[in-house]
Write a protein that holds these residues in place. Structure first.
Motif, PDB file in Angstrom:
ATOM      1  N   GLN A 183      -3.417 -62.630 121.963  1.00 19.10           N
ATOM      2  CA  GLN A 183      -2.347 -62.579 120.964  1.00 19.10           C
ATOM      3  C   GLN A 183      -2.752 -61.720 119.759  1.00 19.10           C
ATOM      4  O   GLN A 183      -2.219 -61.861 118.665  1.00 19.10           O
ATOM      5  N   GLU A 184      -3.693 -60.810 119.957  1.00 22.82           N
ATOM      6  CA  GLU A 184      -4.097 -59.915 118.890  1.00 22.82           C
ATOM      7  C   GLU A 184      -2.895 -59.057 118.459  1.00 22.82           C
ATOM      8  O   GLU A 184      -2.047 -58.708 119.272  1.00 22.82           O
ATOM      9  N   ARG A 185      -2.869 -58.734 117.173  1.00 26.92           N
ATOM     10  CA  ARG A 185      -1.724 -57.986 116.660  1.00 26.92           C
ATOM     11  C   ARG A 185      -2.089 -57.253 115.368  1.00 26.92           C
ATOM     12  O   ARG A 185      -3.110 -57.549 114.750  1.00 26.92           O
ATOM     13  N   LEU A 186      -1.220 -56.316 114.975  1.00 30.08           N
ATOM     14  CA  LEU A 186      -1.254 -55.813 113.611  1.00 30.08           C
ATOM     15  C   LEU A 186      -0.475 -56.810 112.759  1.00 30.08           C
ATOM     16  O   LEU A 186       0.621 -57.233 113.122  1.00 30.08           O
ATOM     17  N   ARG A 187      -1.051 -57.210 111.641  1.00 28.24           N
ATOM     18  CA  ARG A 187      -0.355 -58.093 110.705  1.00 28.24           C
ATOM     19  C   ARG A 187       0.168 -57.232 109.568  1.00 28.24           C
ATOM     20  O   ARG A 187      -0.606 -56.648 108.811  1.00 28.24           O
ATOM     21  N   VAL A 188       1.485 -57.142 109.464  1.00 26.99           N
ATOM     22  CA  VAL A 188       2.124 -56.276 108.477  1.00 26.99           C
ATOM     23  C   VAL A 188       2.830 -57.152 107.453  1.00 26.99           C
ATOM     24  O   VAL A 188       3.635 -58.021 107.804  1.00 26.99           O
ATOM     25  N   ILE A 189       2.513 -56.936 106.179  1.00 27.78           N
ATOM     26  CA  ILE A 189       3.089 -57.718 105.093  1.00 27.78           C
ATOM     27  C   ILE A 189       4.041 -56.841 104.283  1.00 27.78           C
ATOM     28  O   ILE A 189       3.697 -55.707 103.910  1.00 27.78           O
ATOM     29  N   VAL A 190       5.212 -57.381 104.004  1.00 30.86           N
ATOM     30  CA  VAL A 190       6.225 -56.670 103.219  1.00 30.86           C
ATOM     31  C   VAL A 190       6.232 -57.244 101.804  1.00 30.86           C
ATOM     32  O   VAL A 190       6.127 -58.455 101.614  1.00 30.86           O
ATOM     33  N   HIS A 191       6.380 -56.352 100.819  1.00 33.77           N
ATOM     34  CA  HIS A 191       6.353 -56.751  99.414  1.00 33.77           C
ATOM     35  C   HIS A 191       7.610 -56.271  98.692  1.00 33.77           C
ATOM     36  O   HIS A 191       8.278 -55.338  99.142  1.00 33.77           O
ATOM     37  N   ALA A 192       7.866 -56.894  97.559  1.00 32.49           N
ATOM     38  CA  ALA A 192       9.015 -56.487  96.754  1.00 32.49           C
ATOM     39  C   ALA A 192       8.862 -55.061  96.240  1.00 32.49           C
ATOM     40  O   ALA A 192       9.861 -54.380  95.969  1.00 32.49           O
ATOM     41  N   PHE A 193       7.619 -54.584  96.093  1.00 31.29           N
ATOM     42  CA  PHE A 193       7.394 -53.248  95.544  1.00 31.29           C
ATOM     43  C   PHE A 193       7.393 -52.158  96.611  1.00 31.29           C
ATOM     44  O   PHE A 193       7.327 -50.970  96.274  1.00 31.29           O
ATOM     45  N   ASN A 194       7.434 -52.509  97.890  1.00 33.01           N
ATOM     46  CA  ASN A 194       7.538 -51.482  98.929  1.00 33.01           C
ATOM     47  C   ASN A 194       8.922 -50.837  98.894  1.00 33.01           C
ATOM     48  O   ASN A 194       9.931 -51.484  98.587  1.00 33.01           O
ATOM     49  N   THR A 195       8.992 -49.566  99.211  1.00 35.63           N
ATOM     50  CA  THR A 195      10.247 -48.813  99.161  1.00 35.63           C
ATOM     51  C   THR A 195      10.750 -48.519 100.565  1.00 35.63           C
ATOM     52  O   THR A 195      10.001 -48.615 101.551  1.00 35.63           O
ATOM     53  N   ALA A 196      12.013 -48.120 100.639  1.00 34.07           N
ATOM     54  CA  ALA A 196      12.596 -47.736 101.928  1.00 34.07           C
ATOM     55  C   ALA A 196      11.844 -46.556 102.524  1.00 34.07           C
ATOM     56  O   ALA A 196      11.647 -46.478 103.748  1.00 34.07           O
ATOM     57  N   GLU A 197      11.391 -45.633 101.669  1.00 33.07           N
ATOM     58  CA  GLU A 197      10.643 -44.465 102.152  1.00 33.07           C
ATOM     59  C   GLU A 197       9.297 -44.896 102.732  1.00 33.07           C
ATOM     60  O   GLU A 197       8.851 -44.341 103.756  1.00 33.07           O
ATOM     61  N   GLU A 198       8.660 -45.867 102.103  1.00 30.24           N
ATOM     62  CA  GLU A 198       7.383 -46.369 102.637  1.00 30.24           C
ATOM     63  C   GLU A 198       7.581 -47.098 103.958  1.00 30.24           C
ATOM     64  O   GLU A 198       6.750 -46.980 104.874  1.00 30.24           O
ATOM     65  N   ILE A 199       8.678 -47.831 104.079  1.00 28.42           N
ATOM     66  CA  ILE A 199       8.999 -48.501 105.346  1.00 28.42           C
ATOM     67  C   ILE A 199       9.147 -47.468 106.459  1.00 28.42           C
ATOM     68  O   ILE A 199       8.560 -47.598 107.545  1.00 28.42           O
ATOM     69  N   GLU A 200       9.913 -46.430 106.182  1.00 32.33           N
ATOM     70  CA  GLU A 200      10.130 -45.383 107.187  1.00 32.33           C
ATOM     71  C   GLU A 200       8.824 -44.680 107.537  1.00 32.33           C
ATOM     72  O   GLU A 200       8.561 -44.377 108.712  1.00 32.33           O
ATOM     73  N   GLY A 201       8.001 -44.424 106.534  1.00 29.09           N
ATOM     74  CA  GLY A 201       6.722 -43.773 106.781  1.00 29.09           C
ATOM     75  C   GLY A 201       5.809 -44.627 107.640  1.00 29.09           C
ATOM     76  O   GLY A 201       5.126 -44.111 108.542  1.00 29.09           O
ATOM     77  N   LEU A 202       5.785 -45.939 107.391  1.00 30.84           N
ATOM     78  CA  LEU A 202       4.964 -46.834 108.200  1.00 30.84           C
ATOM     79  C   LEU A 202       5.431 -46.847 109.645  1.00 30.84           C
ATOM     80  O   LEU A 202       4.623 -46.782 110.580  1.00 30.84           O
ATOM     81  N   VAL A 203       6.739 -46.923 109.844  1.00 32.19           N
ATOM     82  CA  VAL A 203       7.278 -46.941 111.200  1.00 32.19           C
ATOM     83  C   VAL A 203       6.910 -45.667 111.937  1.00 32.19           C
ATOM     84  O   VAL A 203       6.502 -45.684 113.114  1.00 32.19           O
ATOM     85  N   GLN A 204       7.035 -44.531 111.267  1.00 30.82           N
ATOM     86  CA  GLN A 204       6.688 -43.254 111.888  1.00 30.82           C
ATOM     87  C   GLN A 204       5.201 -43.202 112.242  1.00 30.82           C
ATOM     88  O   GLN A 204       4.824 -42.697 113.301  1.00 30.82           O
ATOM     89  N   ALA A 205       4.352 -43.742 111.350  1.00 30.81           N
ATOM     90  CA  ALA A 205       2.915 -43.733 111.617  1.00 30.81           C
ATOM     91  C   ALA A 205       2.579 -44.605 112.818  1.00 30.81           C
ATOM     92  O   ALA A 205       1.736 -44.225 113.652  1.00 30.81           O
ATOM     93  N   ILE A 206       3.222 -45.743 112.935  1.00 37.63           N
ATOM     94  CA  ILE A 206       2.982 -46.627 114.088  1.00 37.63           C
ATOM     95  C   ILE A 206       3.497 -45.980 115.367  1.00 37.63           C
ATOM     96  O   ILE A 206       2.832 -46.016 116.414  1.00 37.63           O
ATOM     97  N   ALA A 207       4.677 -45.377 115.282  1.00 37.07           N
ATOM     98  CA  ALA A 207       5.253 -44.716 116.467  1.00 37.07           C
ATOM     99  C   ALA A 207       4.350 -43.561 116.926  1.00 37.07           C
ATOM    100  O   ALA A 207       4.117 -43.383 118.131  1.00 37.07           O
ATOM    101  N   LYS A 208       3.812 -42.824 115.964  1.00 32.39           N
ATOM    102  CA  LYS A 208       2.923 -41.712 116.322  1.00 32.39           C
ATOM    103  C   LYS A 208       1.644 -42.224 116.958  1.00 32.39           C
ATOM    104  O   LYS A 208       1.105 -41.606 117.892  1.00 32.39           O
ATOM    105  N   GLY A 209       1.141 -43.380 116.490  1.00 31.80           N
ATOM    106  CA  GLY A 209      -0.095 -43.922 117.016  1.00 31.80           C
ATOM    107  C   GLY A 209       0.025 -44.531 118.396  1.00 31.80           C
ATOM    108  O   GLY A 209      -0.979 -44.746 119.071  1.00 31.80           O
ATOM    109  N   THR A 210       1.248 -44.839 118.814  1.00 31.16           N
ATOM    110  CA  THR A 210       1.444 -45.421 120.135  1.00 31.16           C
ATOM    111  C   THR A 210       1.795 -44.355 121.166  1.00 31.16           C
ATOM    112  O   THR A 210       1.898 -44.644 122.348  1.00 31.16           O
TER     113      THR A 210
END
Length: 380
Positions: free
Chosen positions: A353-380
């Motif tokens: 059940q190993e996983r990446l643990r991703v935490i969302v914060h009030a200070f994260n932006t929509a642009e940072e969310i999109e960037g994280l998703v793209q980075a994960i997609a690129k890594g897979t």
């Protein structure tokens, strides 16, 4: 002493863990976008909190920096008592007792409260601090299936003495919430005492961030809440909230409370100021929910990735292929892209059940969310 026989044994144990791909190491990741910390509302970096804390510190400049001893010796003072009254009122309890950390609070509560002949049932996904506390208790303890009320009901048949049920409001690794209403009803039927660790719920749930117990109106059915301050409160320490008799009992029997130097003045003032700000953070609580929804939806559209649960600031990202090695490689690649995420490996989570643990914060932006998703997609 590096050639001491014991040192060689320790090296062997570490080599075994390294061979399994699960060796833990300390790491500094300055300058990355934070998708890792438990600073859900941004209070740890809040300039507003910093400003009122500086003012408050000036008012208490006559007090020593350190507590100078345990609460039962030289370490107690009026600021402790006033803060505990604030905490109890805020979380709808009769009384509160401060501990030096969430770990210490759980160990101190669960090692002292259940007595020989009593029975404790704990969710199998409960935090290590709960399990460690129960190991120190003289009571019998049994796990039940994660969030499985039917399994708990079945296992309650083996109970003797006073019965306790121990759960987390929001689970620190899975991110899902406990079925507190069903658990509270079952505990009432069985005359069991329900204990809820609100570590990852306090600040986020409830009208003013009181926690999941209060948000569901269950404070009269929960015997004790553990409120931890290193997460959404942006500080340090913890408190056990419950009946006044519980506070008195812990002062007399909780070794984790009795035999430790009390929290320093600056930690108490940080908590006092955080509680002052907490009711005003409605926008931050709404912002977190918005960011969570965006990230959850986008990650589940990435091929080879499964993200769970929905509507939680704690998201688990599972890779379909490659196991632990792939997960560690993915985390490293995402960090290279500028986003701080960490792999969670066995034995912190069950093997498989190993996983990446991703935490969302009030200070994260929509642009940072999109960037994280793209980075994960690129890594897979």
């Amino acid at each position: 002493m590096s050639n001491h026989p014991l040192s060689n044994k320790l090296k062997q144990k570490l080599a075994e863990r390294a061979a399994q791909g699960n060796l833990r190491q300390l790491k500094i990741t300055d300058g990355l976008v934070d998708f890792c910390s438990n600073d859900y509302l941004g209070l740890a970096r809040s300039q507003a909190l910093r400003a009122i804390l500086q003012d408050e510190t000036q008012q208490y400049s006559h007090m020593p920096l350190g507590a100078t001893g345990s609460r039962l010796l030289s370490g107690n003072h009026r600021l402790f008592e006033e803060l505990e009254e604030t905490i109890a009122h805020y979380h709808h309890g009769e009384a509160a007792l401060l501990f030096n950390s969430g770990y210490t609070a759980n160990v101190g509560l669960l090692s002292a409260l259940p007595q020989r002949g009593d029975t404790v049932f704990y969710d199998e996904a409960s935090h290590a601090s709960m399990k460690d506390g129960l190991r120190l208790s003289f009571a019998k303890s049994y796990s039940f299936g994660h969030n499985n009320v039917a399994d708990l009901r079945q296992k309650l048949k083996r109970a003797t003495g006073q019965v306790y049920v121990v759960v987390e409001a929001v689970y620190s690794m899975n991110g899902d919430t406990a079925p507190l209403q069903d658990l509270a009803q079952l505990c009432q039927e069985q005359n069991a005492a329900l204990i809820v660790d609100e570590a990852h719920a306090a600040g986020l749930y409830g009208p003013n961030g009181e926690g999941l117990t209060v948000s569901l109106g269950l404070e009269d059915q929960v015997f004790a809440q553990v409120i931890t301050y290193g997460k959404a409160m942006g500080s340090h320490g913890a408190a056990v909230v419950g009946p006044k008799v519980l506070r008195d009992f812990l002062i007399n029997y909780s070794r984790a409370f009795i035999y430790t130097t009390a929290l320093p003045t600056h930690a108490l003032l940080a908590l006092k100021c955080a509680y002052r700000l907490l009711p005003s953070l409605q926008l931050e609580r709404r912002q977190v929910k918005t960011m969570v929804g965006q990230l959850y939806t986008q990650l589940n559209n990435v091929p080879g990735i499964r993200c769970a649960p929905a509507e939680s600031v704690i998201l688990s990202v599972f890779v379909e292929e490659g196991g632990t090695a792939k997960l560690k490689e993915l985390a490293a690649q995402v960090q290279q892209q500028g986003f701080d995420v960490r792999p969670v490996l066995s034995p912190t989570v069950p093997q498989g059940q190993e996983r990446l643990r991703v935490i969302v914060h009030a200070f994260n932006t929509a642009e940072e969310i999109e960037g994280l998703v793209q980075a994960i997609a690129k890594g897979t």
